[in-house]
Design an enzyme around this catalytic site. Sequence first.
Site, short mmCIF file in Angstrom:
data_model
loop_
_atom_site.label_atom_id
_atom_site.label_comp_id
_atom_site.label_asym_id
_atom_site.label_seq_id
_atom_site.Cartn_x
_atom_site.Cartn_y
_atom_site.Cartn_z
N GLU A 68 0.83 -1.19 0.00
CA GLU A 68 0.00 0.00 0.00
C GLU A 68 0.87 1.25 0.00
OE1 GLU A 68 -2.81 -0.34 3.20
OE2 GLU A 68 -3.95 -1.87 2.12
N HIS A 69 0.34 2.33 -0.53
CA HIS A 69 1.07 3.58 -0.66
C HIS A 69 0.43 4.65 0.22
CE1 HIS A 69 2.66 2.45 -4.96
NE2 HIS A 69 2.56 1.39 -4.18
N PRO A 70 1.20 5.56 0.79
CA PRO A 70 0.63 6.59 1.67
C PRO A 70 -0.14 7.64 0.87
CG PRO A 70 2.97 6.97 1.34
CD PRO A 70 2.67 5.67 0.67
#
Length: 276
Positions: A68-70
Amino acid sequence: MGNETVGTAANVTNAMLDLKAHGLIADARASVIGAFTYFNSAGVTSAYRAHFGRYAQIAESVIVGAPEHPLDWFSTHPIAFTRPAYMPNLYQLPDFARMAPDAQPGPSYVDTVPSDTIIEHEAYLCAGVIVRRGVTVGAGAVVGAGSVVTKDVPPYAIVAGSPARVIRMRFSDAIIARFLKLQWWRYDLAPFKNQIDFRAVEAALDFLEARAADGQLQPLIPDSYCVTRSADNFAIKKLPQPLFFHHPLPPPPHGHERPNLSKAAAPRSGLHAGLG
């Protein structure tokens, strides 16, 4: 798959697993595959740091535990948050390596978010399912085709939708409690295969509970392996003991309670999302 395998699952294609040793070699995609868990070979399944129990059934085109990416950083691109250990291929590009974060002590973004995804024993993920990183799909649960699982799934629940919601339970609370107490997947059922009618749920439970009580059920101890990829080949090393005695799954997080069917599945808090 009749064996148990410990390692790193990248893309699972035609049941060929690209694995490294879970707990032995650090890797962002380290996974565990329990005995008799199988993957439909008609499509590609991607699994990252996923722990599959025994007898899990994974249909084609499933994604489990993708990175997942911020969403609340300056940029969602890995150029802002990755490390060489997580994306070594990109760091082989001189321009990327020049701009991306260097290896450094202390936790990275990846270390601050949930990383392990658990698919418990006998869970069934239908075609096209996406399971968010850090989620647990309980033992015996069924996830309908095309569903996006954003929160834990209770044992023996049937869920579907995006986000996935509980449609109904497979069995009554009392029957589910008996399944979770028996943990039939831990035992070798081969000596009794001609004595059990799996269509008759309560009769099958009665029979196996009686065999457990009188000590006739013996542990299932399949051969277990660590599979690692080296260049274009796979190296296979036999492990000294089965995974689910040495690395047992945690107890079901939901106990034996029926979930509130009127409550919609809510995403985890925090701003992070993505599929790689």
